[in-house]
Design a protein around this motif. Structure first.
Motif, PDB file in Angstrom:
ATOM      1  N   MET A   1       0.799  -1.180   0.000  1.00 58.65           N
ATOM      2  CA  MET A   1       0.000   0.000   0.000  1.00 58.65           C
ATOM      3  C   MET A   1       0.852   1.260   0.000  1.00 58.65           C
ATOM      4  O   MET A   1       0.390   2.306  -0.310  1.00 58.65           O
ATOM      5  CB  MET A   1      -0.891   0.069   1.225  1.00 58.65           C
ATOM      6  CG  MET A   1      -1.945  -0.882   1.550  1.00 58.65           C
ATOM      7  SD  MET A   1      -2.842  -2.040   0.667  1.00 58.65           S
ATOM      8  CE  MET A   1      -2.412  -3.593   0.646  1.00 58.65           C
ATOM      9  N   SER A   2       2.085   1.145   0.483  1.00 62.63           N
ATOM     10  CA  SER A   2       2.939   2.323   0.442  1.00 62.63           C
ATOM     11  C   SER A   2       3.490   2.483  -0.956  1.00 62.63           C
ATOM     12  O   SER A   2       3.776   1.519  -1.642  1.00 62.63           O
ATOM     13  CB  SER A   2       4.067   2.218   1.475  1.00 62.63           C
ATOM     14  OG  SER A   2       4.863   1.100   1.191  1.00 62.63           O
ATOM     15  N   SER A   3       3.633   3.714  -1.381  1.00 65.69           N
ATOM     16  CA  SER A   3       4.117   3.978  -2.726  1.00 65.69           C
ATOM     17  C   SER A   3       5.628   3.859  -2.753  1.00 65.69           C
ATOM     18  O   SER A   3       6.325   4.434  -1.940  1.00 65.69           O
ATOM     19  CB  SER A   3       3.653   5.361  -3.181  1.00 65.69           C
ATOM     20  OG  SER A   3       4.169   6.342  -2.311  1.00 65.69           O
ATOM     21  N   GLY A   4       6.127   3.082  -3.733  1.00 60.60           N
ATOM     22  CA  GLY A   4       7.565   2.927  -3.863  1.00 60.60           C
ATOM     23  C   GLY A   4       8.136   2.081  -2.746  1.00 60.60           C
ATOM     24  O   GLY A   4       7.472   1.279  -2.124  1.00 60.60           O
ATOM     25  N   GLN A  35       7.962  -4.024   9.550  1.00 60.58           N
ATOM     26  CA  GLN A  35       7.135  -4.304   8.377  1.00 60.58           C
ATOM     27  C   GLN A  35       5.649  -4.165   8.716  1.00 60.58           C
ATOM     28  O   GLN A  35       4.882  -3.557   7.966  1.00 60.58           O
ATOM     29  CB  GLN A  35       7.437  -5.707   7.856  1.00 60.58           C
ATOM     30  CG  GLN A  35       6.668  -6.078   6.614  1.00 60.58           C
ATOM     31  CD  GLN A  35       6.975  -7.500   6.159  1.00 60.58           C
ATOM     32  OE1 GLN A  35       7.655  -8.255   6.844  1.00 60.58           O
ATOM     33  NE2 GLN A  35       6.463  -7.854   4.997  1.00 60.58           N
ATOM     34  N   GLN A  36       5.230  -4.705   9.860  1.00 61.54           N
ATOM     35  CA  GLN A  36       3.828  -4.640  10.254  1.00 61.54           C
ATOM     36  C   GLN A  36       3.385  -3.200  10.536  1.00 61.54           C
ATOM     37  O   GLN A  36       2.314  -2.777  10.096  1.00 61.54           O
ATOM     38  CB  GLN A  36       3.576  -5.522  11.477  1.00 61.54           C
ATOM     39  CG  GLN A  36       3.665  -7.005  11.181  1.00 61.54           C
ATOM     40  CD  GLN A  36       3.534  -7.860  12.437  1.00 61.54           C
ATOM     41  OE1 GLN A  36       3.543  -7.337  13.558  1.00 61.54           O
ATOM     42  NE2 GLN A  36       3.439  -9.161  12.255  1.00 61.54           N
ATOM     43  N   ALA A  42       0.661   2.725   6.413  1.00 63.31           N
ATOM     44  CA  ALA A  42       0.283   2.902   5.007  1.00 63.31           C
ATOM     45  C   ALA A  42      -1.235   2.820   4.859  1.00 63.31           C
ATOM     46  O   ALA A  42      -1.832   3.598   4.105  1.00 63.31           O
ATOM     47  CB  ALA A  42       0.959   1.841   4.141  1.00 63.31           C
ATOM     48  N   HIS A  43      -1.868   1.909   5.577  1.00 63.77           N
ATOM     49  CA  HIS A  43      -3.325   1.802   5.514  1.00 63.77           C
ATOM     50  C   HIS A  43      -3.992   3.041   6.121  1.00 63.77           C
ATOM     51  O   HIS A  43      -4.995   3.525   5.594  1.00 63.77           O
ATOM     52  CB  HIS A  43      -3.808   0.529   6.228  1.00 63.77           C
ATOM     53  CG  HIS A  43      -3.632  -0.705   5.403  1.00 63.77           C
ATOM     54  ND1 HIS A  43      -2.483  -1.445   5.427  1.00 63.77           N
ATOM     55  CD2 HIS A  43      -4.463  -1.313   4.531  1.00 63.77           C
ATOM     56  CE1 HIS A  43      -2.603  -2.471   4.606  1.00 63.77           C
ATOM     57  NE2 HIS A  43      -3.800  -2.417   4.045  1.00 63.77           N
ATOM     58  N   VAL A  44      -3.453   3.556   7.198  1.00 62.22           N
ATOM     59  CA  VAL A  44      -4.000   4.769   7.810  1.00 62.22           C
ATOM     60  C   VAL A  44      -3.875   5.933   6.830  1.00 62.22           C
ATOM     61  O   VAL A  44      -4.818   6.722   6.655  1.00 62.22           O
ATOM     62  CB  VAL A  44      -3.290   5.087   9.144  1.00 62.22           C
ATOM     63  CG1 VAL A  44      -3.649   6.479   9.638  1.00 62.22           C
ATOM     64  CG2 VAL A  44      -3.634   4.032  10.187  1.00 62.22           C
ATOM     65  N   ALA A  45      -2.752   6.043   6.157  1.00 63.91           N
ATOM     66  CA  ALA A  45      -2.561   7.108   5.170  1.00 63.91           C
ATOM     67  C   ALA A  45      -3.548   6.955   4.021  1.00 63.91           C
ATOM     68  O   ALA A  45      -4.105   7.948   3.530  1.00 63.91           O
ATOM     69  CB  ALA A  45      -1.124   7.092   4.652  1.00 63.91           C
ATOM     70  N   GLN A  46      -3.796   5.715   3.605  1.00 67.27           N
ATOM     71  CA  GLN A  46      -4.739   5.466   2.518  1.00 67.27           C
ATOM     72  C   GLN A  46      -6.157   5.868   2.929  1.00 67.27           C
ATOM     73  O   GLN A  46      -6.874   6.501   2.164  1.00 67.27           O
ATOM     74  CB  GLN A  46      -4.696   3.990   2.136  1.00 67.27           C
ATOM     75  CG  GLN A  46      -5.526   3.637   0.941  1.00 67.27           C
ATOM     76  CD  GLN A  46      -5.427   2.164   0.582  1.00 67.27           C
ATOM     77  OE1 GLN A  46      -4.990   1.345   1.390  1.00 67.27           O
ATOM     78  NE2 GLN A  46      -5.829   1.826  -0.620  1.00 67.27           N
ATOM     79  N   VAL A  47      -6.553   5.539   4.146  1.00 69.36           N
ATOM     80  CA  VAL A  47      -7.880   5.913   4.631  1.00 69.36           C
ATOM     81  C   VAL A  47      -7.977   7.427   4.770  1.00 69.36           C
ATOM     82  O   VAL A  47      -9.007   8.026   4.455  1.00 69.36           O
ATOM     83  CB  VAL A  47      -8.194   5.210   5.984  1.00 69.36           C
ATOM     84  CG1 VAL A  47      -9.434   5.782   6.626  1.00 69.36           C
ATOM     85  CG2 VAL A  47      -8.337   3.710   5.774  1.00 69.36           C
ATOM     86  N   SER A  48      -6.917   8.059   5.212  1.00 65.71           N
ATOM     87  CA  SER A  48      -6.920   9.517   5.364  1.00 65.71           C
ATOM     88  C   SER A  48      -7.104  10.219   4.026  1.00 65.71           C
ATOM     89  O   SER A  48      -7.718  11.280   3.958  1.00 65.71           O
ATOM     90  CB  SER A  48      -5.617   9.985   6.005  1.00 65.71           C
ATOM     91  OG  SER A  48      -5.500   9.475   7.303  1.00 65.71           O
TER      92      SER A  48
END
Length: 104
Positions: A1-4, A35-36, A42-48
């Motif tokens: 989910m993180s870019s790059g 890693q976890q 990354a998921h929190v950033a995606q939801v934001s």
């Protein structure tokens, strides 16, 4: 989910957090937790990114309504009715054994 390949949290930051929390972690655990935590961030950033300003915040996804019945005043028991089944009564009150102070 993180870019790059850029991580939101590094292994060194996880090690620092572990030291602050007084946790002894192995190298494998540090890698695993880094890693976890990176995945979680990354998921929190995606939801934001998805959250819109015009959408009000909620504490629950479903609308909740009060399901309690309305309060209705009903007559209560009289003193005689309330004390009718008591083993002992003194001065229109339940008489119970004393538990504090002098023993009887």
């Amino acid at each position: 989910m993180s870019s790059g390949s850029e991580s939101a949290i590094s292994r060194e930051e996880v090690a620092h957090l572990a030291r602050l929390s007084r946790l002894a972690l192995t190298d494998e655990e540090l890698d695993q937790y880094a890693q976890q935590l990176d995945s979680i961030l990354a998921h929190v950033a995606q939801v934001s990114e998805v959250a819109a300003d015009e959408v009000p915040g909620t504490a629950h996804p479903a609308e909740l309504a009060n399901v309690l019945r309305p309060d209705v005043v009903v007559p209560g028991l009289t003193t005689d009715q309330a004390l009718s089944g008591a083993p002992r009564v003194e001065q229109d009150r339940f008489a119970v054994p004393q538990i504090l102070g002098e023993e009887q």
